[in-house]
Design a protein around this motif. Structure first.
Motif, mmCIF file in Angstrom:
data_model
loop_
_atom_site.group_PDB
_atom_site.id
_atom_site.type_symbol
_atom_site.label_atom_id
_atom_site.label_comp_id
_atom_site.label_asym_id
_atom_site.label_seq_id
_atom_site.Cartn_x
_atom_site.Cartn_y
_atom_site.Cartn_z
ATOM 1 N N GLU A 56 0.772 -1.135 -0.041
ATOM 2 C CA GLU A 56 0.134 -0.061 -0.145
ATOM 3 C C GLU A 56 1.052 1.342 0.043
ATOM 4 N N ASP A 57 0.144 2.357 -0.599
ATOM 5 C CA ASP A 57 0.944 3.664 -0.610
ATOM 6 C C ASP A 57 0.806 4.268 0.947
ATOM 7 N N LYS A 58 2.170 4.842 1.334
ATOM 8 C CA LYS A 58 2.373 5.282 2.781
ATOM 9 C C LYS A 58 1.203 6.348 3.000
ATOM 10 N N ASP A 59 0.751 7.158 2.160
ATOM 11 C CA ASP A 59 -0.235 8.127 2.614
ATOM 12 C C ASP A 59 -1.518 7.234 2.889
ATOM 13 N N THR A 60 -2.052 6.393 2.142
ATOM 14 C CA THR A 60 -3.067 5.559 2.515
ATOM 15 C C THR A 60 -3.088 4.910 3.866
ATOM 16 N N ILE A 61 -1.811 4.390 4.100
ATOM 17 C CA ILE A 61 -1.531 3.586 5.260
ATOM 18 C C ILE A 61 -1.698 4.712 6.664
ATOM 19 N N ALA A 62 -1.150 5.880 6.429
ATOM 20 C CA ALA A 62 -1.214 7.171 7.384
ATOM 21 C C ALA A 62 -2.874 7.387 7.554
#
Length: 96
Positions: A56-62
Motif C-alpha cells: 500500500e501507499d504510505k499516505d493511504t496507510i497513514a
C-alpha cells in the motif's frame, strides 16, 4: 486539528524517537490498530515505519491508521509516519 506551530513542535519532539511499529506486506489490520492505540495512550507521540515490502501507499496507510486510532498525522517523511494523540491519563506533552 493541529496547527502548523504544534506540528513543528511535535516533529522536533519525535525526531529522536525510534519507530515502535512496522507495517509490512499484510498492511494495516485490526490488531495493529488496537496496539497502536494503546501505545498512543501511553506515549502520545509515536513513530511507525513502513517496510519496503508493503504494497500500500504510505499516505493511504497513514490515513487508515489515523482513522482507526483517531490520532493526528504529524508528518509522513520517507518511510516513517509520526502520529500524535492526546492521552486521557498519561498526558505529558504540552502543546504550544
Amino acid at each position: 486539528m493541529l496547527t502548523g506551530k504544534q506540528k513543528r513542535f511535535l516533529r522536533a519532539e519525535a525526531h529522536h524517537l525510534k519507530p515502535i511499529f512496522q507495517v509490512g506486506k499484510t498492511g494495516v489490520n485490526e490488531n495493529m490498530i488496537i496496539q497502536i492505540n494503546e501505545a498512543l495512550e501511553k506515549r502520545e507521540l509515536i513513530k511507525i515505519s513502513i517496510l519496503q515490502n508493503c504494497m500500500e501507499d504510505k499516505d493511504t496507510i497513514a490515513e487508515e491508521l489515523a482513522e482507526g486510532t483517531q490520532a493526528e498525522i504529524v508528518q509522513v517523511i520517507g518511510n516513517n509516519i509520526i502520529f500524535y494523540k492526546e492521552s486521557k491519563e498519561n498526558k505529558t506533552i504540552q502543546l504550544p
